[in-house]
Design a protein around this motif. Structure first.
Motif: not given
Length: 843
Positions: A413-419, A428-431
């Motif tokens: 469950d990735p909830a954001a983008g990438l750097a 990041s993944t939220e779970t």
């Protein structure tokens, strides 16, 4: 002289999934099932039904010396959840067959038809071969030609393997099949009808001469399963016993049989001796079906649910129950004589040494070896693991765990983008992760070298932990350090600010939000020197969220502005910094549908730039703004004439609000847009929903709102779905994440090549002038692009073709949009009777 101008086309976009997330991946596998098989050197071979690198189970080898950890011989690959298929099978639920140096087995699911496979594998891991993939089932009748979902181990006669499939076949309810060890000669030799013959065979067959004996868990003459016999050529099928489910004969025989002296021995999962306990039985009957005898009925304290096949040593039968025991609910290992006397519980599982033995046992010397689907102790967190391989001494009942199958560690469950740092993407993944509290991960831009660089730790009953939980925002890189936030966890459970080195090492929680602070940050930070700025959607003096600042070392936390409702509610997006001014959005508040605001970095001069009415202008601007010059660009998740969001722009002096794009409606352009990315004069973004399949889109448009183009329509299958992401552009490739979809439905990392945006004023030849014997060609160039002038020999009027052009001049500097350049073509006026020119974008 002839001339023309040519601009390069957009070209096709290349979309690549770099990573499929699945929370059920790990190294050791999960939930060992099936009877172990022992090799000549004492090694034990078995399967784990779940887990592994593909979250689809694995084949392992373990030594009887517990100091030697498990060797994974085969990881089954990720399954496409949209159709249940993969290349090699998934979820092996039965024991293995060993012949020479080759293991044979089955998988319950997966394969090209999505309904399981038969496979072979060398005992050292190489040579994996799918011998049979069971085909798809008719969606209406549930039938197929061969069977589906083999849940039983195989047997071998010569070079022929025999097995059962618990579903499918012409009668829907399972088959008996055979296949050669090289994968040829597959035949369905019997399809169960669900009548007197039984249904859903899930146990290993027994071969005696040319007769196969087995059990079917359901149906039969009395509706509670059968014992049957059939010839190896499929003829002469005979129901030997139909279980009543009442009285003392039991019901639901899900385990295989043992043969001794013309008698068959087995177990039923249910049934009793008339006491109503329904805890299962041990039985015997003659091979002709006569002489059925209930040897033992379980009562609970001695175990219940005997779902595994028995083994015979001399006149003693050994077995296991999946549940019950003396003072524990975790299952037992037992023995009983073939005449029904001498029943004894050898060991009641404690949970720490395993929970739920659903396998047959292997006897070596005085030790029985088996597996459990749960249990085993994880000493680092003092929690039960996901199964063990155990040994138990038949004389004293002492157990030894040879292998403990650890908990799932996969991210999800990735909830954001990438750097991007170098050629490595961080996200990041939220779970998921070891503790299911989320992860930070790294992956190369080509999809290689995926690694979870941080697993967030377990929270206590108050929601607190040392490092945070549920990271929802993209990490931000500044001066070799990543900075980020977590929504929960930390010392007070209200979230954290953390930092990490650009290589993925050195994770440090620099600040934990308390009950008196703002709380639960879900937006990215903005960095200015050694100061971090961010927002929280909750907390602050009125509870509607806040803007905060903190030093990068964790000191100096200050809540610089608290929202009161009329000036906005719930700032869920990050901030944009220009000089000493921060710009941001609130999802709600203002006149009702959200605000755009600015505030100085010291908290002074808060100004409401724009309040959304919730109509054609949009509603709920919950995404990061983009600043270019004095213009802010952003999106509203809802509102607009189609109620599915808008893209907008506004000047920082509060003038010039304009809707650039209306999402949704009849156009397949997406719905619910998120953060925008500005590159040159082009805006890129993602919509969470909408598009041709309503699974989201990636789009581009220019800053005037023109030339809107959908670059990617997500299908919701292996390509991912619902891109809830801040896009990142490197070269001509966008990188991002999807919140769902992919093989396991738990999100992806993707790359998407984008077309080079050609300036509409570029490549226009404005003049061709003669200078003596030469020709000077002048043309307009495209911004930031490598330009080339080409020439080709001309011909009679109307003879132009695209052939014969060659570069005669290339401009490779950083070009300003609309700039003019020229080239003197020496001798062209006198040496070339006819000449074509064109300008182009060089690769």
């Amino acid at each position: 002289m002839a001339l023309l101008a040519l601009a390069a086309g957009a070209g096709a976009q290349t979309y690549t999934v770099l990573k499929h997330f699945n929370p059920n991946t790990n190294v050791t596998g999960l939930q060992a099932k099936g009877t172990l098989v022992q090799g000549p050197d004492g090694s034990l071979y078995g399967v784990a039904t779940e887990g592994g690198t593909g979250a689809a189970g694995l084949v392992f080898r373990v030594q009887t010396n517990p100091t030697n950890f498990t060797t994974v011989l085969k990881n089954f690959s990720l399954v496409d959840v949209s159709n249940g298929t993969n290349s090699d099978g998934a979820n092996p639920a039965a024991g293995l067959l060993l012949s020479g140096g080759t293991l044979y087995g089955t998988t319950l699911n997966g394969g090209s038809g999505g309904h399981g496979t038969v496979f072979s594998l060398g005992t050292n891991g190489p040579g994996f071969t799918v011998l049979k993939s069971f085909p798809t089932l008719d969606p209406i009748t549930g039938t197929n030609s061969d069977g589906a979902n083999p849940a039983a181990a195989l047997i071998l006669s010569g070079s022929i393997l025999y097995g059962t499939a618990q579903n499918g076949g012409t009668g829907v309810v399972g088959t008996i099949f055979r296949v050669n060890t090289n994968g040829t000669g597959f035949a369905n030799i019997y399809s169960f009808t669900g009548g007197n013959d039984g249904a859903n065979p899930a146990a290993r067959l027994l071969l005696s001469g040319s007769t196969l004996y087995g059990t079917a868990a359901n149906s039969g003459s009395l509706g509670n399963g059968t014992v049957f016999s059939v010839s190896t050529n499929g003829t002469g099928f005979t129901p030997l016993h139909g279980f009543t489910g009442t009285g003392t004969d039991g019901s639901s025989p899900v385990a295989g049989l043992v043969l001794s002296g013309g008698m068959l021995f087995g177990t039923t999962q249910n049934g009793d001796s008339g006491d109503g306990s329904d805890d299962g039985t041990v039985f015997r009957l003659n091979v002709n079906g006569s002489g059925f005898t209930n040897l033992y009925s379980f009562t609970g304290s001695d175990g219940f649910d005997p779902v595994a096949e028995l083994i015979l040593s001399g006149s003693t039968l050994y077995g296991a129950t999946a549940s019950g025991g003396n003072g524990t609910p975790y299952g037992t290992v037992f023995q009983i004589n073939t005449n029904g006397t001498g029943f004894a519980t050898i060991h009641s599982m404690t949970g720490n040494d395993g929970w739920g033995p659903q396998c047959g046992l292997v006897l070596s010397g005085n030790t029985l070896y088996g597996t459990t689907v749960n249990g085993g102790l994880l000493p680092t967190v003092f929690a039960f693991a996901n199964g063990v391989v155990f040994g138990v001494n038949i004389n004293n009942g002492v157990t030894t765990d040879l292998c403990v199958f650890t908990q799932p560690t996969g991210a999800a469950d990735p909830a954001a983008g990438l750097a991007l740092s170098g050629n490595t993407l961080f996200g990041s993944t939220e779970t998921g992760g070891t503790n299911n509290n989320g992860t930070l991960f790294a992956i190369n831009t080509n999809g290689s070298s995926y690694a979870q660089v941080h697993d967030f730790t377990v929270e206590d009953s108050a929601g607190a932990n040392p490092d945070g939980a549920d990271p929802r925002a993209v990490v931000v890189l500044s001066a070799g350090t990543f900075y980020g936030t977590t929504r929960y966890g930390g010392t007070s459970g209200g979230g954290t600010v953390f930092k990490m080195n650009s290589g993925g090492t050195g994770f440090t929680n620099v600040f934990s939000f308390t009950n008196t602070d703002a709380a639960t940050p879900i937006a990215p930070l903005v960095v200015s020197g050694s100061t971090l700025y961010g927002t929280t959607p909750q907390g602050g003096t009125a509870g509607f969220g806040s803007v905060f600042r903190i030093n990068s070392n964790g000191t100096g936390f200050t809540n610089i502005y608290s929202f009161n409702g009329t000036d906005g509610k719930f700032p869920t997006a990050g901030l944009v910094l220009s000089g000493n001014t921060l710009y941001g959005t609130t999802q709600n508040g203002g006149i009702g549908a959200g605000n755009l605001f600015q505030v100085n970095t010291d908290g002074s001069f808060f100004t409401n730039i724009y309040s959304f009415a919730g109509g054609s202008d949009g509603a709920n601007p919950g995404a990061l703004l983009v600043l270019s010059g004095n213009t802010l660009y952003g999106t509203a998740f809802h509102g607009g004439t189609n109620s599915q969001g808008t893209a907008f722009k506004i000047n920082t002096n509060r003038t010039g609000f304009a809707v650039l794009q209306i999402f949704g409606g009849t156009n397949a352009n997406g719905a619910g847009a998120g953060d925008l990315l500005l590159s040159g004069g082009t805006l890129y973004g993602a919509t969470f929903n909408g598009g041709t399949l309503d699974k989201g889109t990636i789009f581009q448009m220019d800053t005037a709102g023109n030339n809107f183009t959908v670059l990617k329509n997500f299908a919701g299958g292996i390509d991912g779905a619902n891109p809830n992401t801040t896009l990142m552009l490197s070269g001509n490739t966008l990188y991002g994440t999807t919140a769902s979809g992919g093989y396991s439905g738990r999100g992806t990392v993707f790359s998407l090549s984008v077309p080079t945006i050609v300036d509409p004023n570029a490549f226009r030849i404005t003049a061709i002038a003669r200078e003596g014997n030469n020709l000077r060609v002048t043309w307009l160039m495209g911004a930031g692009q490598t330009n080339a002038l080409q020439a080709a020999s001309g011909g009679p009027q109307g003879s132009y073709t695209t052939n014969g052009f060659a570069d005669i001049f290339i401009v490779m500097n950083n070009i300003v949009a609309g700039s003019i350049t020229n080239y003197l073509d020496i001798g062209a006026a006198t040496n070339k009777p006819s000449r074509y020119y064109r300008a182009r974008l060089a690769p």
